[in-house]
Design an enzyme around this catalytic site. Structure first.
Site, PDB file in Angstrom:
ATOM      1  CE  LYS A 298      -4.544  -1.513   1.125  1.00 18.33           C
ATOM      2  NZ  LYS A 298      -5.481  -2.004   2.065  1.00 18.33           N
TER       3      LYS A 298
ATOM      4  CE  LYS B 204      -6.668  -8.303  -3.375  1.00 19.03           C
ATOM      5  NZ  LYS B 204      -6.731  -7.703  -2.376  1.00 19.03           N
TER       6      LYS B 204
ATOM      7  CE  LYS C 106     -13.623  -2.575  -1.065  1.00 11.78           C
ATOM      8  NZ  LYS C 106     -12.713  -3.326   0.033  1.00 11.78           N
TER       9      LYS C 106
HETATM   10  N1  AQP Z   1      -9.517 -10.230  -5.645  1.00 12.19           N
HETATM   11  C1  AQP Z   1      -9.771 -11.134  -4.608  1.00 12.19           C
HETATM   12  N2  AQP Z   1     -10.079 -12.224  -4.551  1.00 12.19           N
HETATM   13  C2  AQP Z   1     -10.462 -12.923  -3.466  1.00 12.19           C
HETATM   14  N3  AQP Z   1     -10.651 -12.206  -2.350  1.00 12.19           N
HETATM   15  C3  AQP Z   1     -10.480 -11.169  -2.265  1.00 12.19           C
HETATM   16  N4  AQP Z   1     -10.912 -10.032  -1.237  1.00 12.19           N
HETATM   17  C4  AQP Z   1     -10.488  -9.130  -1.637  1.00 12.19           C
HETATM   18  N5  AQP Z   1     -10.146  -8.945  -2.984  1.00 12.19           N
HETATM   19  C5  AQP Z   1      -9.953 -10.280  -3.319  1.00 12.19           C
HETATM   20  C6  AQP Z   1     -11.269 -10.632   0.079  1.00 12.19           C
HETATM   21  O1  AQP Z   1     -12.202  -9.735   0.384  1.00 12.19           O
HETATM   22  C7  AQP Z   1     -12.182  -9.664   1.893  1.00 12.19           C
HETATM   23  C8  AQP Z   1     -12.547  -8.117   2.458  1.00 12.19           C
HETATM   24  O2  AQP Z   1     -11.397  -7.410   1.686  1.00 12.19           O
HETATM   25  P1  AQP Z   1     -11.284  -5.885   2.131  1.00 12.19           P
HETATM   26  O3  AQP Z   1     -12.157  -4.935   1.518  1.00 12.19           O
HETATM   27  O4  AQP Z   1     -11.587  -5.652   3.811  1.00 12.19           O
HETATM   28  O5  AQP Z   1      -9.879  -5.504   1.808  1.00 12.19           O
HETATM   29  P2  AQP Z   1      -8.988  -6.136   0.716  1.00 12.19           P
HETATM   30  O6  AQP Z   1      -8.648  -7.355   0.957  1.00 12.19           O
HETATM   31  O7  AQP Z   1      -7.832  -5.156   0.683  1.00 12.19           O
HETATM   32  O8  AQP Z   1      -9.834  -5.709  -0.426  1.00 12.19           O
HETATM   33  P3  AQP Z   1      -9.601  -4.754  -1.799  1.00 12.19           P
HETATM   34  O9  AQP Z   1     -10.620  -4.840  -2.714  1.00 12.19           O
HETATM   35  O10 AQP Z   1      -8.278  -5.068  -2.124  1.00 12.19           O
HETATM   36  O11 AQP Z   1      -9.513  -3.272  -0.998  1.00 12.19           O
HETATM   37  P4  AQP Z   1      -8.387  -2.232  -0.655  1.00 12.19           P
HETATM   38  O12 AQP Z   1      -8.129  -1.917  -2.366  1.00 12.19           O
HETATM   39  O13 AQP Z   1      -9.191  -1.190  -0.076  1.00 12.19           O
HETATM   40  O14 AQP Z   1      -7.358  -2.932  -0.212  1.00 12.19           O
HETATM   41  C9  AQP Z   1     -10.967 -10.299   2.423  1.00 12.19           C
HETATM   42  O15 AQP Z   1     -11.294 -11.505   2.988  1.00 12.19           O
HETATM   43  C10 AQP Z   1     -10.045 -10.344   1.180  1.00 12.19           C
HETATM   44  O16 AQP Z   1      -9.400 -11.354   1.255  1.00 12.19           O
END
Ligand code: AQP
Length: 320
Positions: A110, A189, A192
Site C-alpha cells: 500500500k 488481483k 478496490k
Molecule cells: N481479488 C480478490 N480475490 C479473493 N478475495 C478477495 N478479497 C478482496 N479482494 C479479493 C477478500 O475480500 C475480503 C474483504 O476485503 P477488504 O475489502 O476488507 O480488503 P482487501 O482485501 O484489501 O480488498 P480490496 O478490494 O483489495 O480493498 P483495498 O483496495 O481497499 O485494499 C477479504 O477477505 C479479502 O481477502
C-alpha cells in the site's frame, strides 16, 4: 463454532470480495455462530473523507444483506460500534514483535502505491487480530491476500497466551482455493484501490463498458486462441456453468469467434448471476431504517461478547 469475517468500506464491493469472502461467509452462517462486520476503523487508513466513509459503510451494509447475509442467523455490525476492540488492539500490541509487522506485504504494497505511511496502516494487522480474537473466533473466511494477516493473528494470540495463560482462542483461516485470488480486469488481483474491479452492483451500462474494455491480444477472429491464459475465461468461470465454460474454451481453441463475442457472453453470464441480488438490493434501498436497525442490533450482541473477552484479558494482564 464462532465464525468471523470483516470487510472494509473502502469503496464499492466487487466480485473478488464476493467470491473470496462474502459468499463463503454467507454459506457458513448456517454452520455456526457467525459474526460479520464492516471494518470502518480499518478503512480510515485509506479513506479520508467523512462523507465518503459514511456512504461506503451504508453501501457495504446494503450490498452484503442483498447478497444473502441473513441477520436472523448472523450478527452483522459496524466495527466502530464495539470500541472495546481498540482497547484489545493496544493490549495485543504490547506483545507484538515489530519484526512480525515489518514482514507484512500489505503495508509495503500500500505504501508503494502511494498510501501515506501511517502508524495505523503499519499496525493494521494488530487491529485485525483484535477484531478476530475479541469474539473468540474459530473460523475466519478470507481471500488469499489476508492469509498472512491471519498468521500474524495466530502468532499474536500465542504470544499473549504464552505470557498470560490460555486466555485467547486460536483461529483458523478458511480459504476457498478456487476463489482465493480473483483477478481484476487487468489480470492483477482485483482490488478496490487498483481501479480494476468488476463491481457487484454497477450500472448495466458501466458494467458492460468495463467488460468490453478488457485488454486482449490481437489474434484475429478466425485463429485459435489460448484459453489457459485468459482473464475473460477466469472471470467467466466464476459466474457460468461448467458446460458454458467448456463451450467457451472450445471456441477459443477452434477459432472463428472473436474476443468481442466472448466478452458479450461474460457480461451476460455476470449480469444474470447477480440479478436476484440486484432485486433484493432495490428492496433494501427502499427501506433505509431496516438496515440501520440490523447493524444496531448486531452491535449490541457483538458488544456483549466483546465485553466478556475484554474483562478476561484485562484480568489476565493485571488491569482491574
Ligand atoms: N481479488 C480478490 N480475490 C479473493 N478475495 C478477495 N478479497 C478482496 N479482494 C479479493 C477478500 O475480500 C475480503 C474483504 O476485503 P477488504 O475489502 O476488507 O480488503 P482487501 O482485501 O484489501 O480488498 P480490496 O478490494 O483489495 O480493498 P483495498 O483496495 O481497499 O485494499 C477479504 O477477505 C479479502 O481477502
Amino acid at each position: 463454532m464462532r465464525i468471523l469475517s470483516g470487510i472494509q468500506p473502502s469503496g464499492r464491493l466487487h466480485v473478488g470480495n464476493y467470491f473470496g469472502m462474502m459468499d463463503p461467509a454467507i454459506r457458513l452462517q448456517d454452520e455456526g455462530e457467525a459474526f460479520y462486520f464492516i471494518a470502518d476503523y480499518h478503512s480510515l487508513t485509506t479513506v479520508h473523507s467523512p462523507e465518503e466513509l459514511r456512504e461506503n459503510v451504508r453501501n457495504v451494509a446494503i450490498d452484503f444483506l442483498a447478497c444473502g447475509l441473513d441477520p436472523s442467523k448472523a450478527t452483522f455490525f459496524r466495527q466502530s460500534d464495539v470500541p472495546e476492540v481498540t482497547e484489545l488492539s493496544w493490549l495485543l500490541s504490547t506483545v507484538t514483535p515489530m519484526g512480525l509487522l515489518e514482514r507484512c506485504h500489505s503495508y509495503k504494497d500500500k505504501t508503494a502505491r502511494g498510501h501515506e505511511a501511517t502508524h495505523g496502516l503499519f499496525a493494521y494487522p494488530v487491529l485485525m487480530a483484535a477484531d478476530i480474537l475479541i469474539y473468540d473466533s474459530n473460523i475466519v473466511p478470507v481471500g488469499e491476500d489476508q492469509k498472512q494477516h491471519l498468521e500474524v493473528t495466530r502468532d499474536i494470540a500465542l504470544k499473549f497466551n504464552n505470557r498470560y495463560g490460555e486466555v485467547l482462542a486460536i483461529p483458523e483461516p478458511r480459504i476457498r482455493q478456487e476463489y482465493a485470488k480473483v483477478p481484476g480486469l487487468d489480470g492483477k488481483k482485483m482490488s478496490k484501490s487498483y481501479g480494476n474491479t468488476l463491481e457487484l452492483f454497477g450500472s448495466e451500462k458501466a458494467t458492460r463498458k468495463k467488460i468490453m474494455s478488457i485488454l486482449t491480444d490481437s489474434t484475429p477472429v478466425e485463429e485459435a486462441k489460448d484459453p489457459s491464459d485468459s482473464i475473460i475465461i477466469d472471470l467467466y468461470r466464476l459466474v457460468a456453468s461448467n458446460a458454458e465454460v467448456e463451450a467457451m474454451e472450445n471456441d477459443y481453441k477452434n477459432g472463428g469467434v472473436g474476443y468481442g463475442d466472448f466478452k458479450k457472453r461474460l457480461f451476460s453470464a455476470y449480469w444474470d448471476y447477480f440479478e436476484p441480488m440486484r432485486k433484493r438490493r432495490e428492496e433494501l434501498l427502499a427501506d433505509p431504517g431496516y438496515v440501520d436497525e440490523i447493524t444496531r442490533e448486531g452491535a449490541s450482541r457483538a458488544r456483549e461478547s466483546a465485553a466478556a473477552t475484554i474483562k478476561r484479558v484485562r484480568e489476565a494482564c493485571g488491569i482491574y
